[in-house]
Scaffold this motif. Sequence first.
Motif, PDB file in Angstrom:
ATOM      1  N   LEU A  99      -1.052   2.905   1.403  1.00 16.99           N
ATOM      2  CA  LEU A  99      -1.204   1.719   0.578  1.00 16.99           C
ATOM      3  C   LEU A  99      -2.422   0.942   1.066  1.00 16.99           C
ATOM      4  N   PRO A 100      -3.182   0.326   0.168  1.00 20.88           N
ATOM      5  CA  PRO A 100      -4.290  -0.516   0.632  1.00 20.88           C
ATOM      6  C   PRO A 100      -3.750  -1.718   1.394  1.00 20.88           C
ATOM      7  N   GLU A 101      -4.477  -2.148   2.415  1.00 26.36           N
ATOM      8  CA  GLU A 101      -3.919  -3.118   3.359  1.00 26.36           C
ATOM      9  C   GLU A 101      -3.534  -4.447   2.710  1.00 26.36           C
ATOM     10  N   SER A 102      -4.471  -5.125   2.086  1.00 29.92           N
ATOM     11  CA  SER A 102      -4.181  -6.445   1.537  1.00 29.92           C
ATOM     12  C   SER A 102      -3.168  -6.363   0.400  1.00 29.92           C
ATOM     13  N   LEU A 103      -3.410  -5.485  -0.555  1.00 28.84           N
ATOM     14  CA  LEU A 103      -2.499  -5.326  -1.686  1.00 28.84           C
ATOM     15  C   LEU A 103      -1.139  -4.835  -1.217  1.00 28.84           C
ATOM     16  N   GLY A 104      -1.129  -3.958  -0.210  1.00 26.85           N
ATOM     17  CA  GLY A 104       0.127  -3.453   0.312  1.00 26.85           C
ATOM     18  C   GLY A 104       0.992  -4.547   0.891  1.00 26.85           C
ATOM     19  N   ARG A 105       0.408  -5.378   1.744  1.00 26.76           N
ATOM     20  CA  ARG A 105       1.180  -6.453   2.375  1.00 26.76           C
ATOM     21  C   ARG A 105       1.606  -7.513   1.368  1.00 26.76           C
ATOM     22  N   THR A 106       0.722  -7.840   0.423  1.00 25.95           N
ATOM     23  CA  THR A 106       0.959  -8.966  -0.471  1.00 25.95           C
ATOM     24  C   THR A 106       1.855  -8.622  -1.651  1.00 25.95           C
ATOM     25  N   LEU A 107       1.607  -7.489  -2.288  1.00 23.75           N
ATOM     26  CA  LEU A 107       2.271  -7.176  -3.548  1.00 23.75           C
ATOM     27  C   LEU A 107       3.183  -5.958  -3.480  1.00 23.75           C
ATOM     28  N   LEU A 108       2.748  -4.904  -2.777  1.00 23.54           N
ATOM     29  CA  LEU A 108       3.441  -3.624  -2.895  1.00 23.54           C
ATOM     30  C   LEU A 108       4.667  -3.491  -2.001  1.00 23.54           C
ATOM     31  N   PHE A 109       4.645  -4.111  -0.813  1.00 20.53           N
ATOM     32  CA  PHE A 109       5.781  -3.895   0.078  1.00 20.53           C
ATOM     33  C   PHE A 109       7.110  -4.423  -0.467  1.00 20.53           C
ATOM     34  N   PRO A 110       7.148  -5.543  -1.185  1.00 22.45           N
ATOM     35  CA  PRO A 110       8.410  -5.903  -1.843  1.00 22.45           C
ATOM     36  C   PRO A 110       8.883  -4.830  -2.819  1.00 22.45           C
ATOM     37  N   LEU A 111       7.943  -4.159  -3.489  1.00 20.30           N
ATOM     38  CA  LEU A 111       8.305  -3.086  -4.418  1.00 20.30           C
ATOM     39  C   LEU A 111       8.770  -1.846  -3.667  1.00 20.30           C
ATOM     40  N   VAL A 112       8.184  -1.613  -2.480  1.00 23.00           N
ATOM     41  CA  VAL A 112       8.642  -0.507  -1.635  1.00 23.00           C
ATOM     42  C   VAL A 112      10.096  -0.720  -1.243  1.00 23.00           C
ATOM     43  N   ARG A 113      10.434  -1.933  -0.868  1.00 18.91           N
ATOM     44  CA  ARG A 113      11.809  -2.215  -0.460  1.00 18.91           C
ATOM     45  C   ARG A 113      12.790  -2.054  -1.623  1.00 18.91           C
ATOM     46  N   SER A 114      12.393  -2.492  -2.802  1.00 16.56           N
ATOM     47  CA  SER A 114      13.284  -2.330  -3.954  1.00 16.56           C
ATOM     48  C   SER A 114      13.420  -0.863  -4.326  1.00 16.56           C
ATOM     49  N   PHE A 115      12.383  -0.081  -4.130  1.00 19.77           N
ATOM     50  CA  PHE A 115      12.464   1.364  -4.372  1.00 19.77           C
ATOM     51  C   PHE A 115      13.453   2.011  -3.410  1.00 19.77           C
ATOM     52  N   MET A 116      13.381   1.647  -2.136  1.00 18.13           N
ATOM     53  CA  MET A 116      14.286   2.234  -1.151  1.00 18.13           C
ATOM     54  C   MET A 116      15.736   1.835  -1.425  1.00 18.13           C
ATOM     55  N   ALA A 117      15.945   0.614  -1.900  1.00 20.60           N
ATOM     56  CA  ALA A 117      17.295   0.188  -2.245  1.00 20.60           C
ATOM     57  C   ALA A 117      17.856   1.011  -3.397  1.00 20.60           C
ATOM     58  N   ALA A 118      16.978   1.407  -4.331  1.00 23.99           N
ATOM     59  CA  ALA A 118      17.408   2.196  -5.489  1.00 23.99           C
ATOM     60  C   ALA A 118      17.547   3.675  -5.171  1.00 23.99           C
ATOM     61  N   HIS A 119      16.949   4.127  -4.054  1.00 22.16           N
ATOM     62  CA  HIS A 119      16.957   5.553  -3.700  1.00 22.16           C
ATOM     63  C   HIS A 119      17.356   5.692  -2.231  1.00 22.16           C
ATOM     64  N   PRO A 120      18.637   5.594  -1.922  1.00 16.84           N
ATOM     65  CA  PRO A 120      19.081   5.574  -0.517  1.00 16.84           C
ATOM     66  C   PRO A 120      18.866   6.881   0.236  1.00 16.84           C
ATOM     67  N   LEU A 121      18.572   7.974  -0.446  1.00 14.84           N
ATOM     68  CA  LEU A 121      18.356   9.245   0.234  1.00 14.84           C
ATOM     69  C   LEU A 121      16.886   9.492   0.571  1.00 14.84           C
ATOM     70  N   ILE A 122      16.013   8.555   0.221  1.00  6.13           N
ATOM     71  CA  ILE A 122      14.583   8.712   0.487  1.00  6.13           C
ATOM     72  C   ILE A 122      14.182   7.833   1.671  1.00  6.13           C
ATOM     73  N   SER A 123      13.409   8.412   2.581  1.00  5.17           N
ATOM     74  CA  SER A 123      12.779   7.663   3.669  1.00  5.17           C
ATOM     75  C   SER A 123      11.281   7.574   3.383  1.00  5.17           C
ATOM     76  N   LEU A 124      10.663   6.482   3.822  1.00  7.32           N
ATOM     77  CA  LEU A 124       9.241   6.275   3.565  1.00  7.32           C
ATOM     78  C   LEU A 124       8.471   6.136   4.866  1.00  7.32           C
ATOM     79  N   ASP A 125       7.327   6.789   4.915  1.00  7.34           N
ATOM     80  CA  ASP A 125       6.341   6.595   5.983  1.00  7.34           C
ATOM     81  C   ASP A 125       5.095   6.062   5.292  1.00  7.34           C
ATOM     82  N   ALA A 126       4.939   4.735   5.308  1.00 10.96           N
ATOM     83  CA  ALA A 126       3.870   4.075   4.560  1.00 10.96           C
ATOM     84  C   ALA A 126       2.752   3.654   5.505  1.00 10.96           C
ATOM     85  N   VAL A 127       1.565   4.186   5.287  1.00  9.21           N
ATOM     86  CA  VAL A 127       0.384   3.863   6.080  1.00  9.21           C
ATOM     87  C   VAL A 127      -0.437   2.821   5.326  1.00  9.21           C
ATOM     88  N   LEU A 128      -0.709   1.703   5.972  1.00  7.21           N
ATOM     89  CA  LEU A 128      -1.574   0.687   5.373  1.00  7.21           C
ATOM     90  C   LEU A 128      -3.013   0.981   5.768  1.00  7.21           C
TER      91      LEU A 128
END
Length: 322
Positions: A99-128
């Motif tokens: 994920l791009p650093e600024s956009l990742g921290r500001t906008l995308l990480f809340p969406l990452v968390r909601s994605f993980m809540a919707a998909h409990p069998l998926i783990s994420l390794d997100a590089v900023l």
Amino acid sequence: MTDRIEAYAAFARLMELGSFSAAGRQLGISQSTVSKHVAGLENSLGVQLFTRTTRRISPTPEASRIYEHVQHMLDSVETAHALVKGQQPEAAGLLRLALPESLGRTLLFPLVRSFMAAHPLISLDAVLSDNVKDIVAEGLELAITTAAPTEGSLITRTLRVFEWAVVASPAYLAAHGAPESAIDLEAHEIVRSTRNASGRLEFDSENGRQVVQLSGRLCTNSDEAAYQAAVAGDGIAIVPSWLIDDDVRDKKIRRLLPDYYLPPITVTVIYPQTRFLSRRARSFIDHIATAVASQPRDRAPVRRSFPSVARGTETNGGQADR
């Protein structure tokens, strides 16, 4: 055949998680059963798939070569089982992405968390990172970026277009006045970006195209740091619009020069053209695309060719440095 599929599933999870115990937890089996499955698969294939030490487990080149094919097979098996039962197959496993650093921290990480809540069998390794050059070489399935990598054959999907925003604090403007046109920026203290080392920017507007030369004592490679300096009253900053919405609403910052435009920031998701895209990756792309599309949009500027004006203008079609 069932035992063989279970062995391949154990292999895939071990590739993704790097731990017999973690793979077992995700599959709902014991650590020793994962080890038994992988050992049996190695015997069947006649190759070593993992090197094991007391500290780590590392895949061999043979494991890396077959992993993608194994994941494709497992996805197909899961799809077949789900369809027979009248269900939708559930995405699982480890998704590595950038994920791009600024956009990742500001906008995308809340969406990452909601994605993980919707998909409990998926783990994420997100590089900023803003410097992803080769997705395959860096071990990533996909990347969200504002600047496409330079290596590899890629499929690209546009998620959103953002504007650059010229901003300053009320305190700075009270002390120094507000610029009325892009050219007026030359008389102001600008918190500059190292991505624009020359300090030269080209603005379009209905009043013409203006090329300005920016100057300022503070230069940084971080959009967020530049923005915080502007909020503190240290000067005018030119930052991505995703940083500013809350503070504009709270009147901590003012957006300037609304009729002058820089080339927009296109946010895209990219993945290798030659690779099988896993169900977890497809699920992530769909989730992010839907979430981003539902968020409030920037004002839509008029994009057209504007006439040049005399001062500070180039006529050779030069592009803005951003």
